[in-house]
Write a protein that holds these residues in place. Sequence first.
Motif, short mmCIF file in Angstrom:
data_model
loop_
_atom_site.label_atom_id
_atom_site.label_comp_id
_atom_site.label_asym_id
_atom_site.label_seq_id
_atom_site.Cartn_x
_atom_site.Cartn_y
_atom_site.Cartn_z
N PHE A 9 0.89 -1.06 -0.09
CA PHE A 9 -0.11 0.27 -0.36
C PHE A 9 1.06 1.48 0.13
N ILE A 10 0.68 2.14 -0.77
CA ILE A 10 1.64 3.16 -0.96
C ILE A 10 0.49 4.85 -1.09
N GLY A 11 1.67 6.12 -0.48
CA GLY A 11 0.70 6.55 -0.33
C GLY A 11 1.86 8.08 -0.14
N ASN A 12 0.94 8.79 0.44
CA ASN A 12 2.19 10.26 0.86
C ASN A 12 1.31 11.33 1.63
N ARG A 13 2.13 12.07 1.92
CA ARG A 13 0.99 12.87 3.14
C ARG A 13 0.40 13.82 2.35
N SER A 14 1.18 13.96 1.22
CA SER A 14 0.26 15.13 0.53
C SER A 14 -1.09 14.48 -0.40
N PHE A 15 -1.44 13.16 -0.33
CA PHE A 15 -2.30 12.76 -0.75
C PHE A 15 -3.90 13.43 -1.40
N ASN A 16 -4.32 13.49 -2.00
CA ASN A 16 -5.10 14.28 -1.92
C ASN A 16 -5.90 13.79 -2.77
N PRO A 17 -7.08 12.39 -2.63
CA PRO A 17 -8.07 11.93 -4.25
C PRO A 17 -9.36 12.70 -4.06
N GLU A 18 -9.80 13.35 -5.15
CA GLU A 18 -10.67 13.93 -5.28
C GLU A 18 -12.02 14.06 -4.41
N HIS A 19 -12.28 13.12 -3.62
CA HIS A 19 -13.01 13.07 -2.84
C HIS A 19 -13.08 12.53 -1.81
N TRP A 20 -13.42 12.87 -0.94
CA TRP A 20 -13.22 12.93 0.89
C TRP A 20 -14.03 12.35 1.25
#
Length: 277
Positions: A9-20
């Motif tokens: 599982f890979i992400g980032n502290r700046s992950f910003n999906p279109e829908h929270w």
Amino acid sequence: MTTATRTLFIGNRSFNPEHWEPFNWDDPLHGNQTYGEVAVIRPEGTSGSLMSGLWRTGRDIAGCEPDGSVDLKYSAPLGDETMVILEGSVLITERASGRQHQIEAGTILSHPKGVDLRWQIRSPFLKKMWVLWDSPQTATKEDHLYVANISDNPPNWTPFEWVEPDAGPQVCGETYIIRGTGSTGSYRCGLWRTGVGVPGCAPDGSATVRYTAPLGDEMILLLEGQAHLVNEETGEEHDLKAGDIVGLPSGLPVTWTSKAPYVKKFFVITNEALPAS
């Protein structure tokens, strides 16, 4: 017991999906609550109930005041929650003892299940990385919040030692344990580092190790340096830098390379099996 796919599982502290998604929960002490928004990076683990992602508050977000501030009560009913504050500030009060913590970005908090807190989040914004963990196995009942910082540098770090099922005892890097027991199952969180003069590292501070996370599922926030990660089952590769978030399923073989001269990460390791007595 949960059986997860054998994947990273890979992400980032700046992950910003279109829908929270609004964060909604039923708190046995305070009723149904909705505050803030979540973006899930890891939805499952190989045992117990494990999730991880980002949570934020701010203007025009569920449960927040017009200026983005929030005043909420939260007793972590979904399980132990460990987090790193990424942006913003908050005053947290342990409601039973009255103990208060003025929290800023860089703070690590580990919140035992059922400990009742008051969060007074200042405007205009707060963002955190969170790891939620629960299992059917009762472990240690605790009544206080654990507080540390990503910049902590205690005088004594401990070599990170573990046993690989196919390779025997291993040593690579050093750890500083912030919390070594959980409300359920086996649990530990803390900091890990590699570098010059650190056990298991090359003279330039780099380190390469084959790792199957045998102690349990692991969540990582890379704090400093760069690393290279290879999923040995699929061949997928990831070049990691500070701010990246990684979820390792227990039992999945990976090759981790810490690049010279230094790497530091925050980690949470969870396992439904209770610690050996």
